[in-house]
Design a protein around this motif. Structure first.
Motif, PDB file in Angstrom:
ATOM      1  N   GLN A 138       0.798  -1.226   0.000  1.00  0.00           N
ATOM      2  CA  GLN A 138       0.000   0.000   0.000  1.00  0.00           C
ATOM      3  C   GLN A 138       0.834   1.281   0.000  1.00  0.00           C
ATOM      4  O   GLN A 138       0.556   2.196  -0.781  1.00  0.00           O
ATOM      5  N   THR A 167       2.152   1.877  -3.592  1.00  0.00           N
ATOM      6  CA  THR A 167       1.126   2.303  -4.548  1.00  0.00           C
ATOM      7  C   THR A 167       0.626   3.710  -4.244  1.00  0.00           C
ATOM      8  O   THR A 167       0.312   4.473  -5.159  1.00  0.00           O
ATOM      9  N   THR A 168       0.580   4.061  -2.973  1.00  0.00           N
ATOM     10  CA  THR A 168       0.179   5.430  -2.617  1.00  0.00           C
ATOM     11  C   THR A 168       1.169   6.449  -3.154  1.00  0.00           C
ATOM     12  O   THR A 168       0.781   7.497  -3.699  1.00  0.00           O
ATOM     13  N   ARG A 169       2.452   6.151  -3.012  1.00  0.00           N
ATOM     14  CA  ARG A 169       3.466   7.056  -3.553  1.00  0.00           C
ATOM     15  C   ARG A 169       3.379   7.137  -5.065  1.00  0.00           C
ATOM     16  O   ARG A 169       3.473   8.237  -5.648  1.00  0.00           O
ATOM     17  N   ARG A 175       0.795   6.704  -6.964  1.00  0.00           N
ATOM     18  CA  ARG A 175      -0.399   7.456  -7.350  1.00  0.00           C
ATOM     19  C   ARG A 175      -0.213   8.945  -7.095  1.00  0.00           C
ATOM     20  O   ARG A 175      -0.641   9.786  -7.896  1.00  0.00           O
ATOM     21  N   ARG A 176       0.449   9.299  -6.004  1.00  0.00           N
ATOM     22  CA  ARG A 176       0.606  10.700  -5.632  1.00  0.00           C
ATOM     23  C   ARG A 176       1.635  11.408  -6.510  1.00  0.00           C
ATOM     24  O   ARG A 176       1.405  12.530  -6.969  1.00  0.00           O
ATOM     25  N   GLU A 177       2.780  10.752  -6.771  1.00  0.00           N
ATOM     26  CA  GLU A 177       3.871  11.425  -7.472  1.00  0.00           C
ATOM     27  C   GLU A 177       3.829  11.238  -8.984  1.00  0.00           C
ATOM     28  O   GLU A 177       4.471  12.013  -9.702  1.00  0.00           O
ATOM     29  N   ARG A 178       3.127  10.216  -9.475  1.00  0.00           N
ATOM     30  CA  ARG A 178       3.048   9.960 -10.920  1.00  0.00           C
ATOM     31  C   ARG A 178       4.434  10.033 -11.563  1.00  0.00           C
ATOM     32  O   ARG A 178       4.743  10.919 -12.358  1.00  0.00           O
ATOM     33  N   LEU A 199      -3.913   1.565 -10.322  1.00  0.00           N
ATOM     34  CA  LEU A 199      -2.994   2.639 -10.707  1.00  0.00           C
ATOM     35  C   LEU A 199      -3.126   3.033 -12.175  1.00  0.00           C
ATOM     36  O   LEU A 199      -2.426   3.943 -12.622  1.00  0.00           O
ATOM     37  N   ALA A 233      -3.416   6.642 -13.151  1.00  0.00           N
ATOM     38  CA  ALA A 233      -2.211   7.473 -13.131  1.00  0.00           C
ATOM     39  C   ALA A 233      -1.173   7.027 -14.145  1.00  0.00           C
ATOM     40  O   ALA A 233      -0.332   7.823 -14.558  1.00  0.00           O
TER      41      ALA A 233
END
Length: 384
Positions: A305, A308-310, A312-315, A338, A341
């Motif tokens: 998690q 995947t959060t990183r 999604r956030r940083e693309r 994802l 993104a």
């Protein structure tokens, strides 16, 4: 580190007994023998405690190789002392192996060189050194071991399999459409003065007429394909072991190295991420992504998690390559989320007994037995 031999322990016991009996019963002969034994032990300790001045240098040839390629270590030991020759027993540490180094009667100012092969059958970082020198007394009563020189790592990278296909870039036009182009899109950047060798079709004639000298257009590629490689180094994702080695993880490392090298050869931006945190020591010593892959190890625990959060956030790119083992098949849904993104998501699953459903969760899934099979399947995929 010093060690008393069995002979020394026996001589010490004999010295104590002889001295005790000699003094107790007034036997000067026994007292003399006990004193001689004690003196012999004292001489042995002093003789072994002498520290020779040794200069140790080593060099790896080469210090970075792919798995299975030859690598050698050259070790030079020089006696920097001036008083006497050093009669020593020495061995060098090469991973888990001990390599004998001949130092018998090494005279002052002289040196000896040893060259030996470094094992590269397994991916990893092979620590070589320090040299362990053991000093013994002439009577063989005391052995004193000391380390000399530092430790030199030899980086054994994963094998690289050639990849011919590369992902497409995402070319974004002014009207908001997103198109896929093989090598990005060309966009005007600036004007500069003409130099010999420039193509005439790049001359900007209107500006040239205004300034009175030839000016040419400079173009840049604003949408090069950007690749993100996410390597699953969780122990739970690679449960199968053969002689203590998770072959599915070794195959995933080879696939990651193959994608990285293919991107470098095409001058494409590429990022390597690991699901579980890397060790601080490996990060400090590693010089690049291939070094990080050589030092990568399976980690107990770890959660997909945060990664995947990183992402999604940083693309970080437009193509995501997720490499996992049979234990990671249940996370395809998380990776598939994802796609909002990352227009292209490719998943490599290694060592699975059953193939993943084709196009599972909208992904391009490659089931492969090893890194070579992944490379072959990768070149066959055209749905980037």
């Amino acid at each position: 580190m010093s060690a008393l031999t069995a002979r020394c322990v026996g001589l010490l016991v004999a010295a104590v007994v002889l001295l005790g009996v000699g003094f107790r019963f007034a036997y000067p002969e026994l007292t003399l023998l006990g004193a001689a034994a004690g003196i012999a032990v004292g001489y042995a300790v002093l003789s072994a405690a002498w520290r020779p001045r040794l200069e140790v240098t080593r060099s790896a040839d080469p210090d970075r190789v792919a798995r299975g390629e030859p690598a050698a270590m050259t070790l030079t030991v020089r006696n920097a002392g001036r008083l006497r020759a050093a009669s020593l027993v020495a061995e060098d540490r090469c991973g888990d192996r001990a390599v004998p180094v001949p130092l018998l009667r090494l005279r002052p100012g002289r040196d000896t060189t040893v060259r030996y092969e470094v094992p590269t059958a397994r991916r990893g970082v092979v620590p070589v050194g320090p040299l362990r020198v053991t000093r013994r007394d002439p009577l063989g009563l005391v052995a004193l071991a000391r380390p000399y020189g530092g430790t030199v790592p030899v980086w054994v990278h994963p094998r690289v399999h050639p990849l011919n296909a590369v992902p497409t870039g995402a070319g974004r036009s002014l009207d908001g459409r997103v198109d896929k182009v093989p090598h990005g899109s060309i966009t005007f950047d600036s004007l500069r003065e003409y130099v010999v060798g420039d193509e005439l079709r790049r001359v900007h004639w209107r500006t040239s007429a205004r300034v009175g000298e030839l000016m040419v257009r400079e173009n840049v590629d604003t949408s090069l394909p950007r690749i993100v490689v996410l390597l699953d180094n969780r122990a739970a994702a690679h449960p199968e072991r053969l002689d203590g080695v998770a072959e599915s993880f070794e195959s995933a490392c080879e696939a990651a190295a193959s994608v990285l090298v293919a991107a470098y050869r095409e001058d494409l931006p590429v990022v390597l991420l690991l699901v579980a945190p890397e060790s601080a020591g490996g990060d400090a010593a590693a010089q690049g992504p291939l070094d990080r892959l050589a030092a990568a190890e399976l980690a107990d625990g770890g959660d997909l998690q945060p990664a995947t959060t990183r992402l999604r956030r940083e693309r970080l790119g437009d193509t995501l390559v997720f490499l996992t083992g049979p234990g990671g098949r249940d996370d395809l849904g998380t990776v598939g989320a994802l796609r909002a993104a990352y227009p292209s998501v490719v998943v490599g699953v290694f060592g699975a007994t059953e193939p993943a459903p084709s196009g599972a969760a909208g992904l391009v899934v490659i089931d492969a037995a090893d890194g070579a099979a992944f490379a072959a399947e990768w070149d066959g995929v055209r749905r980037w």
